[in-house]
Design a protein around this motif. Structure first.
Motif, mmCIF file in Angstrom:
data_model
loop_
_atom_site.group_PDB
_atom_site.id
_atom_site.type_symbol
_atom_site.label_atom_id
_atom_site.label_comp_id
_atom_site.label_asym_id
_atom_site.label_seq_id
_atom_site.Cartn_x
_atom_site.Cartn_y
_atom_site.Cartn_z
ATOM 1 N N ARG B 104 0.941 -1.168 -0.031
ATOM 2 C CA ARG B 104 -0.108 -0.137 0.121
ATOM 3 C C ARG B 104 0.981 1.058 -0.050
ATOM 4 N NH1 ARG B 104 -5.471 2.455 2.737
ATOM 5 N NH2 ARG B 104 -4.745 4.527 2.604
ATOM 6 N N ASP B 106 0.843 5.480 0.109
ATOM 7 C CA ASP B 106 -0.004 6.638 0.533
ATOM 8 C C ASP B 106 0.823 7.922 0.131
ATOM 9 O OD1 ASP B 106 -2.419 5.947 2.146
ATOM 10 O OD2 ASP B 106 -0.835 4.878 3.112
ATOM 11 N N ILE B 123 7.641 -4.214 10.855
ATOM 12 C CA ILE B 123 6.839 -3.967 11.960
ATOM 13 C C ILE B 123 6.094 -5.200 12.458
ATOM 14 C CG2 ILE B 123 6.089 -1.520 11.407
ATOM 15 C CD1 ILE B 123 3.515 -2.547 9.909
ATOM 16 N N ARG B 133 7.229 -1.273 7.062
ATOM 17 C CA ARG B 133 6.796 0.318 6.772
ATOM 18 C C ARG B 133 7.730 1.165 6.270
ATOM 19 N NH1 ARG B 133 1.752 2.942 9.984
ATOM 20 N NH2 ARG B 133 0.280 1.759 8.978
ATOM 21 N N LEU C 103 -9.813 1.966 4.333
ATOM 22 C CA LEU C 103 -9.068 1.741 5.532
ATOM 23 C C LEU C 103 -8.012 0.374 5.218
ATOM 24 C CD1 LEU C 103 -8.986 1.975 8.737
ATOM 25 C CD2 LEU C 103 -10.718 0.173 8.647
ATOM 26 N N ARG C 104 -6.685 0.675 5.696
ATOM 27 C CA ARG C 104 -6.029 -0.688 5.809
ATOM 28 C C ARG C 104 -5.572 -0.805 7.253
ATOM 29 N NH1 ARG C 104 -1.134 -3.312 2.558
ATOM 30 N NH2 ARG C 104 -0.151 -4.265 4.315
ATOM 31 N N VAL C 105 -5.727 -2.175 7.360
ATOM 32 C CA VAL C 105 -5.413 -2.659 8.902
ATOM 33 C C VAL C 105 -4.192 -3.695 8.636
ATOM 34 C CG1 VAL C 105 -5.874 -3.495 11.078
ATOM 35 C CG2 VAL C 105 -7.936 -2.416 9.667
ATOM 36 N N ASP C 106 -3.155 -3.419 9.397
ATOM 37 C CA ASP C 106 -1.971 -4.467 9.515
ATOM 38 C C ASP C 106 -2.154 -5.020 11.083
ATOM 39 O OD1 ASP C 106 -0.294 -4.254 7.037
ATOM 40 O OD2 ASP C 106 -0.610 -2.072 7.623
ATOM 41 N N GLY C 147 -3.018 0.896 11.390
ATOM 42 C CA GLY C 147 -4.146 1.081 10.323
ATOM 43 C C GLY C 147 -3.784 2.657 9.798
ATOM 44 N N THR C 148 -4.123 2.650 8.511
ATOM 45 C CA THR C 148 -4.087 3.644 7.714
ATOM 46 C C THR C 148 -5.358 3.909 6.907
ATOM 47 O OG1 THR C 148 -1.860 2.870 6.901
ATOM 48 C CG2 THR C 148 -2.754 4.789 5.784
ATOM 49 N N GLY C 149 -5.796 5.326 7.160
ATOM 50 C CA GLY C 149 -7.587 5.400 6.862
ATOM 51 C C GLY C 149 -7.547 6.646 5.922
ATOM 52 N N ILE D 101 -3.687 -11.265 8.321
ATOM 53 C CA ILE D 101 -2.349 -10.490 8.152
ATOM 54 C C ILE D 101 -2.527 -9.028 7.963
ATOM 55 C CG2 ILE D 101 -0.189 -10.174 6.916
ATOM 56 C CD1 ILE D 101 -0.226 -13.231 6.361
ATOM 57 N N ASP D 102 -3.557 -8.648 6.870
ATOM 58 C CA ASP D 102 -3.873 -7.373 6.675
ATOM 59 C C ASP D 102 -5.073 -7.185 5.723
ATOM 60 O OD1 ASP D 102 -3.335 -7.098 3.669
ATOM 61 O OD2 ASP D 102 -1.064 -7.339 4.214
ATOM 62 N N LEU D 103 -5.836 -6.381 5.933
ATOM 63 C CA LEU D 103 -7.192 -6.046 5.381
ATOM 64 C C LEU D 103 -7.338 -4.906 4.890
ATOM 65 C CD1 LEU D 103 -10.180 -7.193 5.348
ATOM 66 C CD2 LEU D 103 -10.559 -5.769 7.271
ATOM 67 N N ARG D 104 -7.704 -4.474 3.606
ATOM 68 C CA ARG D 104 -8.129 -3.197 3.004
ATOM 69 C C ARG D 104 -9.754 -3.086 2.686
ATOM 70 N NH1 ARG D 104 -6.125 1.348 -1.252
ATOM 71 N NH2 ARG D 104 -8.164 2.036 -1.881
ATOM 72 N N VAL D 105 -10.214 -2.228 3.100
ATOM 73 C CA VAL D 105 -11.593 -2.020 2.808
ATOM 74 C C VAL D 105 -11.889 -0.723 2.041
ATOM 75 C CG1 VAL D 105 -13.937 -1.536 3.918
ATOM 76 C CG2 VAL D 105 -12.428 -2.886 5.208
ATOM 77 N N TYR D 107 -15.063 1.682 1.000
ATOM 78 C CA TYR D 107 -16.436 2.213 1.152
ATOM 79 C C TYR D 107 -16.844 2.795 0.144
ATOM 80 C CZ TYR D 107 -14.908 0.902 6.134
ATOM 81 O OH TYR D 107 -14.730 0.039 7.122
#
Lengths: 154, 154, 154, 154
Positions: B104, B106, B123, B133, C103-106, C147-149, D101-105, D107
């Motif tokens: 990802r 940004d 991380i 990261r 939103l990305r969550v690690d 997280g990155t949003g 491990i990781d998730l992207r949403v 919306y």
């Protein structure tokens, strides 16, 4: 006051992507077709694009570049098509301010092949922000990568 | 049986990133320093790397490439450092199979500058998957982009 | 015309996050402190929040929720603070239209603990779109998730 | 030695997702169907799941939770189906160690509706890591969100 019609607006984007971006030429990206609902670009495999010298596969950065450009092409074209009448110089200025906010790439399979095709379509549209999904395949139809990009378009 | 020591293991990774990847040379990426906890690479701005011909800023794909390589450098180095003794040929094979799963990016500010530096740190660490990261700055310390990458390392 | 001062604007956001969101109450999220540069929220572990019945760890969805809310809190607060004078009703309407774009969550480590704290700060600011980074720790300081949003704020 | 057949292996996953996860019950997630190639889950709108009190739409965290669970369901089921014969206790242990491990949403549209359906399919498969894509729709077929998740499965 707006001296250019919708087809000419698309040409502005094509010009930007085909001629304007120096780094697209390094990769050899060509716009095959695009309109405000979808885009297709392609490029040929060549030694400079290799990332893994042992397996002779595309560099992940080449894949990210192709996906990003395909997402930008469709979201920028759609945004230009929605804008009200305005002089070409103003349209060019607006196009120049459009940019990628964030990009996610999912690498699915090794980037092997001779000709790579990247397609894109819009999944979220808006006057300020648009989101596109992109796919990269080789000439055998092997699915190499997925992308999702969020773009500033207004 | 393992004829190479930890420092030599790091050299394998440096060799791969400095010499082995053709596309890294297109961008001009140089490894400044790295060890299993962090890496720093840099490259100089040049006309071929431009993405926006009006604003003369880096192509998003160049930024994605630099971030991906920095994340791979630190996660691959850390994975090699953890492996038990084995012949160099086996280590090289393992290194060749390491790859990016997802990335990802940004994009925070326009990519303006003469010298760009990309740093990375781990991380999430593991025997199969590691997450890093990454950050890209220019010579003035302007923060241009963030990245997060998930890598297959075993 | 604008009858509320900057501190009262922040109170609007606090009210929304503390009282307005039904699902935040399910999780038990409390705003500890926030201002336009950063936010901190916390919640207590409880049986309903478990995702893995064998290891008794937080559900990934609880973690994603906490990270998303922390990112929204700081980006919405910063956006309200930048807006020109306007009636409170208009500010409330603008706040109601702010939303998460992506939103990305690690997930770094298992979500074990009694009290979880989530912090956020802004990495990209703008009149339309803002991007935040978020972190979740437990009471021992163990770093559980990043997280990155990307948020629509105007 | 392996006393359970493939169908029973799937039942282990169904049991975990339907009964084992406390937080899934908070949301009311039900597994409609799934097999190693795809999964479908659904849940009903209710006041506790609201995130925006003015517009009465689903909390982003509820959407993230549903997408994460759907991605885990299909990738965990596929991983179990590929494993060699082993005692059920060992299979349960392996299942308990699988994780996101990781998730992207992404919306796409406001989460309005009475019944929400989330579907998932695998885009990258492997013995250690699998990647799934997920979609959330309401009862009118409105596409509310996309997700992409990377899972540790071995």
């Amino acid at each position: 006051m707006d001296t250019i019609n919708p087809a000419e607006r698309l040409d502005l984007v094509a010009e930007l992507f085909d001629e304007g971006m120096a780094f697209d030429k390094v990769i050899g990206l060509k716009v095959d077709r695009y309109d405000p609902t979808g885009a297709q670009l392609s490029f040929r495999g060549k030694p400079e694009l290799i990332g893994n010298p042992i397996h002779k596969i595309l560099h992940g950065g080449v894949i990210a570049t192709a996906l990003d450009v395909a997402g930008a092409a469709v979201t920028f074209a759609a945004a230009l098509a929605r804008m009200p009448a305005m002089p070409e110089s103003e349209l060019r200025e607006k196009l120049a301010r459009m940019s990628t906010i964030d990009l996610r790439v999912d690498y699915l399979r090794p980037g092997r092949g001779d000709v790579f095709t990247v397609t894109s379509h819009i999944i979220r549209t808006g006057s300020k922000v648009a989101v596109a999904r992109m796919e990269l395949h080789n000439e055998d139809g092997t699915h190499i990568a997925f992308g999702t990009g969020t773009y500033m378009v207004g």
